[in-house]
Design a protein around this motif. Structure first.
Motif, mmCIF file in Angstrom:
data_model
loop_
_atom_site.group_PDB
_atom_site.id
_atom_site.type_symbol
_atom_site.label_atom_id
_atom_site.label_comp_id
_atom_site.label_asym_id
_atom_site.label_seq_id
_atom_site.Cartn_x
_atom_site.Cartn_y
_atom_site.Cartn_z
ATOM 1 N N ASN A 81 0.789 -1.227 0.000
ATOM 2 C CA ASN A 81 0.000 0.000 0.000
ATOM 3 C C ASN A 81 0.825 1.284 0.000
ATOM 4 O O ASN A 81 0.251 2.373 0.083
ATOM 5 N N ILE A 82 2.144 1.186 -0.081
ATOM 6 C CA ILE A 82 2.977 2.387 -0.106
ATOM 7 C C ILE A 82 2.567 3.368 -1.213
ATOM 8 O O ILE A 82 2.449 4.570 -0.966
ATOM 9 N N PRO A 83 2.318 2.920 -2.458
ATOM 10 C CA PRO A 83 1.927 3.904 -3.479
ATOM 11 C C PRO A 83 0.603 4.592 -3.184
ATOM 12 O O PRO A 83 0.430 5.768 -3.512
ATOM 13 N N PHE A 84 -0.344 3.885 -2.555
ATOM 14 C CA PHE A 84 -1.633 4.484 -2.224
ATOM 15 C C PHE A 84 -1.496 5.550 -1.143
ATOM 16 O O PHE A 84 -2.344 6.433 -1.032
ATOM 17 N N ALA A 85 -0.436 5.464 -0.359
ATOM 18 C CA ALA A 85 -0.197 6.459 0.689
ATOM 19 C C ALA A 85 0.659 7.611 0.186
ATOM 20 O O ALA A 85 0.371 8.779 0.455
ATOM 21 N N VAL A 86 1.713 7.291 -0.560
ATOM 22 C CA VAL A 86 2.679 8.321 -0.963
ATOM 23 C C VAL A 86 2.116 9.255 -2.027
ATOM 24 O O VAL A 86 2.271 10.485 -1.929
ATOM 25 N N GLN A 87 1.461 8.714 -3.034
ATOM 26 C CA GLN A 87 1.031 9.516 -4.168
ATOM 27 C C GLN A 87 0.087 10.670 -3.776
ATOM 28 O O GLN A 87 0.350 11.823 -4.140
ATOM 29 N N PRO A 88 -1.004 10.428 -3.044
ATOM 30 C CA PRO A 88 -1.892 11.555 -2.690
ATOM 31 C C PRO A 88 -1.210 12.595 -1.809
ATOM 32 O O PRO A 88 -1.441 13.803 -1.977
ATOM 33 N N ILE A 89 -0.363 12.144 -0.878
ATOM 34 C CA ILE A 89 0.304 13.080 0.023
ATOM 35 C C ILE A 89 1.342 13.900 -0.743
ATOM 36 O O ILE A 89 1.479 15.118 -0.524
ATOM 37 N N GLN A 90 2.058 13.265 -1.654
ATOM 38 C CA GLN A 90 3.030 13.998 -2.473
ATOM 39 C C GLN A 90 2.341 15.079 -3.307
ATOM 40 O O GLN A 90 2.821 16.218 -3.394
ATOM 41 N N ARG A 91 1.209 14.744 -3.911
ATOM 42 C CA ARG A 91 0.478 15.733 -4.721
ATOM 43 C C ARG A 91 -0.035 16.886 -3.862
ATOM 44 O O ARG A 91 -0.063 18.036 -4.316
ATOM 45 N N SER A 92 -0.430 16.595 -2.638
ATOM 46 C CA SER A 92 -0.897 17.665 -1.746
ATOM 47 C C SER A 92 0.237 18.598 -1.350
ATOM 48 O O SER A 92 0.062 19.815 -1.283
ATOM 49 N N PHE A 93 1.408 18.030 -1.081
ATOM 50 C CA PHE A 93 2.575 18.869 -0.784
ATOM 51 C C PHE A 93 2.945 19.729 -1.990
ATOM 52 O O PHE A 93 3.283 20.911 -1.849
ATOM 53 N N GLU A 94 2.878 19.149 -3.180
ATOM 54 C CA GLU A 94 3.217 19.896 -4.388
ATOM 55 C C GLU A 94 2.247 21.036 -4.658
ATOM 56 O O GLU A 94 2.611 22.033 -5.297
#
Length: 202
Positions: free
Chosen positions: A98-111
């Protein structure tokens, strides 16, 4: 309803989310703000669980962490830890998948946080840690919430990696998806077909 399996699935999902969200914040923040060698390779590596079937991931985890493997023997000998066919192994497998399901949305929010906001907080004397907790995390909460919901729901429905890594041990690794699979296997489809035919006739 197999309440024991349902509770085990909820417990697995909750523990996995508690590990994944802080881990995802640690990974996603540098990916969103910084440029460094190998960044594209790291992003591609994070996305691997989306490409590989869960059963394949479970198989490789089973081979690499089993009692016959070097890592498995090391964990058993020095730490008295056995991951395969144990709940702790399910947690590890769920976190990896589940790492991609966690990292991707949070990365986009930081960006999505404007650079001017971060610069203003730095001008106010905020250090990186204070800036993270006082400015960035409150602004990135939609992505964090999305990651939380995605990970929790995905862990609840996991089947392939859970079956390979944990099997079907009641109270230990038998999650609700495994319980449903066991019930489907035990279902008498010939009797169900005969009953359906009778209902159609009458």
């Amino acid at each position: 309803m197999d309440w024991q399996s349902l509770w085990l699935s909820i417990k697995l999902a909750a523990i996995s989310v508690l590990i994944l969200i802080p881990l995802a914040v640690i990974i996603a923040r540098p990916l969103a703000y910084e440029r460094f060698p190998g960044k594209s390779w790291l992003e591609a590596l994070i996305m691997v669980p989306l490409v590989l079937p869960p059963t394949v991931i479970g198989y490789y985890l089973l081979v690499s962490l089993g009692s016959d493997s070097f890592i498995g023997q090391l964990l058993q000998q020095y730490f008295d830890v056995q991951l395969v066919f144990h709940f702790s192994g399910l947690v590890l497998a769920s976190v990896l998948v589940n790492i991609p399901f966690a990292v991707q949305p949070i990365q986009r929010s930081f960006e999505a946080i404007p650079q001017e906001v971060r610069d203003a907080s730095a001008c106010c004397g905020m250090g990186r840690l204070k800036q993270l907790f006082r400015v960035e995390l409150p602004l990135a909460w939609p992505g964090i919430l999305t990651a939380l919901v995605l990970c929790f729901s995905h862990v609840l429905g996991e089947f392939g990696v859970v079956l390979m890594m944990g099997g079907s041990i009641a109270g230990e690794t038998k999650t609700i998806s495994i319980a449903i699979y066991d019930n489907v296997q035990a279902f008498d489809f010939s009797a169900a077909g005969n009953m359906s035919l009778l209902l159609l006739l009458f």
